[in-house]
Design a protein around this motif. Sequence first.
Motif, PDB file in Angstrom:
ATOM      1  N   ARG A  89       0.832  -1.207   0.000  1.00  0.00           N
ATOM      2  CA  ARG A  89       0.000   0.000   0.000  1.00  0.00           C
ATOM      3  C   ARG A  89       0.871   1.263   0.000  1.00  0.00           C
ATOM      4  NH1 ARG A  89      -2.577  -3.390  -0.928  1.00  0.00           N
ATOM      5  NH2 ARG A  89      -2.296  -2.317  -2.894  1.00  0.00           N
ATOM      6  N   ASP A  92       1.925   1.865  -3.425  1.00  0.00           N
ATOM      7  CA  ASP A  92       0.816   2.450  -4.194  1.00  0.00           C
ATOM      8  C   ASP A  92       0.685   3.940  -3.912  1.00  0.00           C
ATOM      9  OD1 ASP A  92       0.162   0.102  -5.431  1.00  0.00           O
ATOM     10  OD2 ASP A  92      -1.485  -0.415  -4.077  1.00  0.00           O
ATOM     11  N   VAL A 103      -3.373   5.075   3.547  1.00  0.00           N
ATOM     12  CA  VAL A 103      -2.429   4.070   4.042  1.00  0.00           C
ATOM     13  C   VAL A 103      -2.350   4.124   5.562  1.00  0.00           C
ATOM     14  CG1 VAL A 103      -0.028   3.288   4.032  1.00  0.00           C
ATOM     15  CG2 VAL A 103      -1.080   4.111   1.924  1.00  0.00           C
TER      16      VAL A 103
END
Length: 469
Positions: A89, A92, A103
């Motif tokens: 994450r 990302d 996150v």
Amino acid sequence: MMRFSDASKKKMSIKKLTIHAPWQRADGRWRFEYVCPLTFKKTSKTRKTRAGINRAYNAVVKLQQEAPEAPEKALTPFGTVIQRYLEDRVADAKTGAISHTHVKDIERHLTRLRPWRLEPIQAKTNGSFTGKEFEFKAFCPDGGQLKKFGADTLEEAELLVEQVRTMHRQRDTFAAEKEAMMKAPIGSLDGLLIKKIFAEINRSSKTMQHYYSALDGVIKFAIKNGYLYKTQGDIVEAARPKSVASKEIVIPSAESVNAILQNADDFWHVFFAIKAAYGPRAGELCGLRWENVHQTNRKNWIVIREALKKDGYIGPPKTKAGIREIPLDNKRNAMLRAFKREGEFVFGCPEFSPVTYQRNQWGHLREIPPHRLREPGECRPMTPDEVWRYGLRPLLTKHNIQWTGRLHVFRHFAASSMIEQGMSVIKVQKRLGHAKASTTLNIYGHLWDRLEFGDEAESVFGNLASRAA
């Protein structure tokens, strides 16, 4: 087609879900060996007839086909999979696929599945958060988040740590189970245990949905990356919170909103007036830059392009539709022109807090003197929490204004006001920055319905009289 042969002499490896062709033993029974996709151990099946061994063989083959490409991954500890999921994450977020705030939220939600956190003692640094010589952070169950602790001596800090640890043992009902779950293979996750852990968390149904959503993200990541079977998507289904009816939104009265605007200085008046008129999110106004304020002779407007996130990042608004224009009237525009432009942000953080007020348990008003909010020369926006603490709450307290909620209820007031003025669903959606008109209707649809109550009631009750006649 299945091939029947003598017993194979090849060695079987648990690194692959191998299966050997069936063969007939001397006693006439049929047998085949395989690696079980559930236990990852070598085993075998025996049947009396060829048809029976056929059925057993095909069932095992189907089960192996549904298993992950690397089945030994299912032995990976649950805690390790969570850590890899969070790393994914973070990656990302760096590419812009998701926000850094999202996150942080995921990490915070998943923390509730771990034993309560207790960080080691640290010596005082320049970034000290308590002002004490020795500091540490620990999870506080009452607030549901990390709390900061400090002591003047190491001995006092160690004593404080033991007190917190004892409190954790007494109040974290599932501490041992959480620790064991983090070390156990992800394939052995117990949804019922997670349901019990969630039941201990005293939060709203919406917040519990967020906790479950974060956990579900880990499961989907595990399936995608071969830690779980494709058929194990419901492994934690037992922990899914029950859907409950949403609470009715709280809309402040016009009298309360007007009292705030009348008693606020120009800085806070502009902030709260824009929120009350068009309902931008607090983070969107906090992140407003002067370059997005457009002032002309005939019309004035601001452009919402960014928002201040919980973790301090300034990024895009909550949705793509959040990028929008909001008109300003001449009065608010004149106030904005009078602002001192000491930085790039319209609502920049002052160096010192204003005088604030607090009422004690007997209702007596107490004045709280100013204190430093930022370093000299530092340029940063006000945070939504600072807007509440130094802007709205002091006004409510000093002037005894009736108010339920915090900053977000301005958004509900703005929506109700626009609806009362006859604005369409699409226009209200656009002004609020909702991604879909259905979101606007789901939250505020009953307010449009109320607009027709008068005519509808006259018609319906009038029909009763005419039918009786």
